[in-house]
Design a protein around this motif. Structure first.
Motif, short mmCIF file in Angstrom:
data_model
loop_
_atom_site.label_atom_id
_atom_site.label_comp_id
_atom_site.label_asym_id
_atom_site.label_seq_id
_atom_site.Cartn_x
_atom_site.Cartn_y
_atom_site.Cartn_z
N GLY A 29 0.80 -1.22 0.00
CA GLY A 29 0.00 0.00 0.00
C GLY A 29 0.84 1.26 0.00
N ILE A 32 2.15 1.82 -3.50
CA ILE A 32 1.10 2.36 -4.37
C ILE A 32 0.81 3.81 -4.02
N VAL A 60 -5.48 6.68 -1.06
CA VAL A 60 -4.89 5.61 -1.87
C VAL A 60 -4.39 4.48 -0.97
N SER A 64 -6.05 0.78 -0.99
CA SER A 64 -5.17 -0.35 -1.28
C SER A 64 -5.20 -1.37 -0.14
N ALA A 67 -8.32 -3.49 -0.33
CA ALA A 67 -8.23 -4.49 -1.39
C ALA A 67 -7.28 -5.62 -1.01
N GLY A 68 -6.17 -5.27 -0.35
CA GLY A 68 -5.22 -6.29 0.09
C GLY A 68 -5.83 -7.22 1.11
N GLY A 131 -8.52 1.48 -8.69
CA GLY A 131 -7.32 0.77 -8.27
C GLY A 131 -7.65 -0.38 -7.34
N ALA A 132 -8.49 -0.12 -6.34
CA ALA A 132 -8.89 -1.16 -5.40
C ALA A 132 -9.77 -2.20 -6.08
N TYR A 135 -7.73 -4.70 -8.28
CA TYR A 135 -6.96 -5.69 -7.52
C TYR A 135 -7.88 -6.65 -6.77
N ALA A 157 -3.96 -1.77 -11.21
CA ALA A 157 -4.17 -1.17 -9.88
C ALA A 157 -3.15 -0.08 -9.62
N GLY A 158 -1.86 -0.35 -9.93
CA GLY A 158 -0.83 0.66 -9.74
C GLY A 158 -0.97 1.82 -10.71
N ALA A 161 -3.42 4.40 -9.49
CA ALA A 161 -2.90 5.26 -8.42
C ALA A 161 -2.18 6.47 -9.02
#
Length: 299
Positions: A29, A32, A60, A64, A67-68, A131-132, A135, A157-158, A161
């Motif tokens: 995160g 990103i 961001v 992230s 999502a992770g 982005g989220a 991923y 995803a990147g 960002a």
């Protein structure tokens, strides 16, 4: 007070904190988040205020993180089959695999997107969300177990960002942030495929069709080399759109280093050369982002 009874409790609290941090993949995160700030730095326009910078960074990072965590929640069963992931908190039971986590993830994502919408603008908020989404949903749910190209699309995803950061300055997006987003898109496959070559057996046993599992490590290593050369070429394109000498040095130094390690991987695919290529990808991206940031501030 009996301090001996507090020590185990303190250690337990510290371990829970580490488990939660690991769940949200904050190291990824932060990377990103940095790409978003660089997207802001390379975009020509009025300097953003401190509040805008902070909201961009936190929105961001939190999006992230959600999502992770969703990735680990969804994959907790398959994570048991891989040596690299079987120590994760949902797998070991260190954190309960409970639907309440999904509610927390949704709140975090909604809060980050909402803050970006209110403080930044609608386009920046959209890119934070995308982005989220790419991923957590497109990569994790739709593609990871269906296609060897999973990480190619997941790499967006990147890119989103970078676009989120650029949209803070100018929602119309100029060529420099778009090209930097392209670089991030092209960086993810050779970065992750290098790691996948090193851990091919894990992915094979878990039934995940990563490229080295589908085409074999030798062919995958050659694809990594071709992808890395394409990445180097793409990283030089901003020089035609206003990027300066600092950026040029960073793009060449980091890119050539990555290409060299990918070439060694293609010559002799092994865990050692694959991990060397993987670490070279991190060096390449770090050098590129620092150079782009410095270059943006100098212009």
């Amino acid at each position: 007070m009996n301090t001996t009874t507090l020590k185990p409790s303190g250690r337990h609290a510290a371990q829970v904190a580490r488990d939660v941090i690991s769940l949200f993949k904050l190291r990824i995160g932060v990377l990103i988040m940095v790409t978003a700030l660089v997207g802001m730095a390379v975009s020509p326009g009025p300097a953003p205020g401190l509040a805008q910078v902070l909201v961009l960074a936190l929105s961001v990072l939190i999006a992230s993180a959600s999502a992770g965590a969703f990735n680990q929640y969804v994959e907790h069963e398959s994570d048991r089959l891989m040596a690299r992931t079987r120590g994760r908190a949902f797998v070991t039971g260190a954190l309960p695999h409970h639907p309440a986590w999904l509610a927390l993830m949704a709140v975090l994502l909604a809060g980050s997107v909402g803050a970006a919408w209110l403080v930044l603008n609608a386009m920046a908020a959209l890119y934070v969300f995308l982005g989220a989404f790419f991923y957590g949903v497109v990569y994790t749910l739709w593609l990871k177990r269906r296609s060897a190209l999973n990480i190619v699309v997941g790499g967006l995803a990147g890119s989103f960002a970078v676009l989120a950061g650029a949209a803070v300055i100018d929602p119309q997006l100029g060529p420099l942030p778009l090209l930097l987003a392209l670089v991030l898109f092209l960086w993810t496959p050779p970065h992750f495929w290098s790691l996948a070559i090193a851990n091919r057996t894990d992915y094979e046993e878990a039934g995940v069709p990563m490229l080295p599992v589908v085409v074999g490590p030798e062919r995958a290593a050659r694809i990594v080399l071709v992808s890395t050369v394409a990445l180097l070429v793409a990283s030089l394109l901003p020089l035609g759109f206003g990027a300066g000498p600092v950026y040029a040095v960073g793009a060449l130094a980091g890119g050539l280093h990555f290409v060299h390690k990918a070439w060694l991987l293609a010559r002799k695919p092994s865990r050692a050369t694959a991990m060397s290529s993987f670490f070279a990808s991190l060096v390449q991206l770090s050098v590129l982002l620092v150079a782009a940031c410095i270059d943006g501030f100098m212009r």
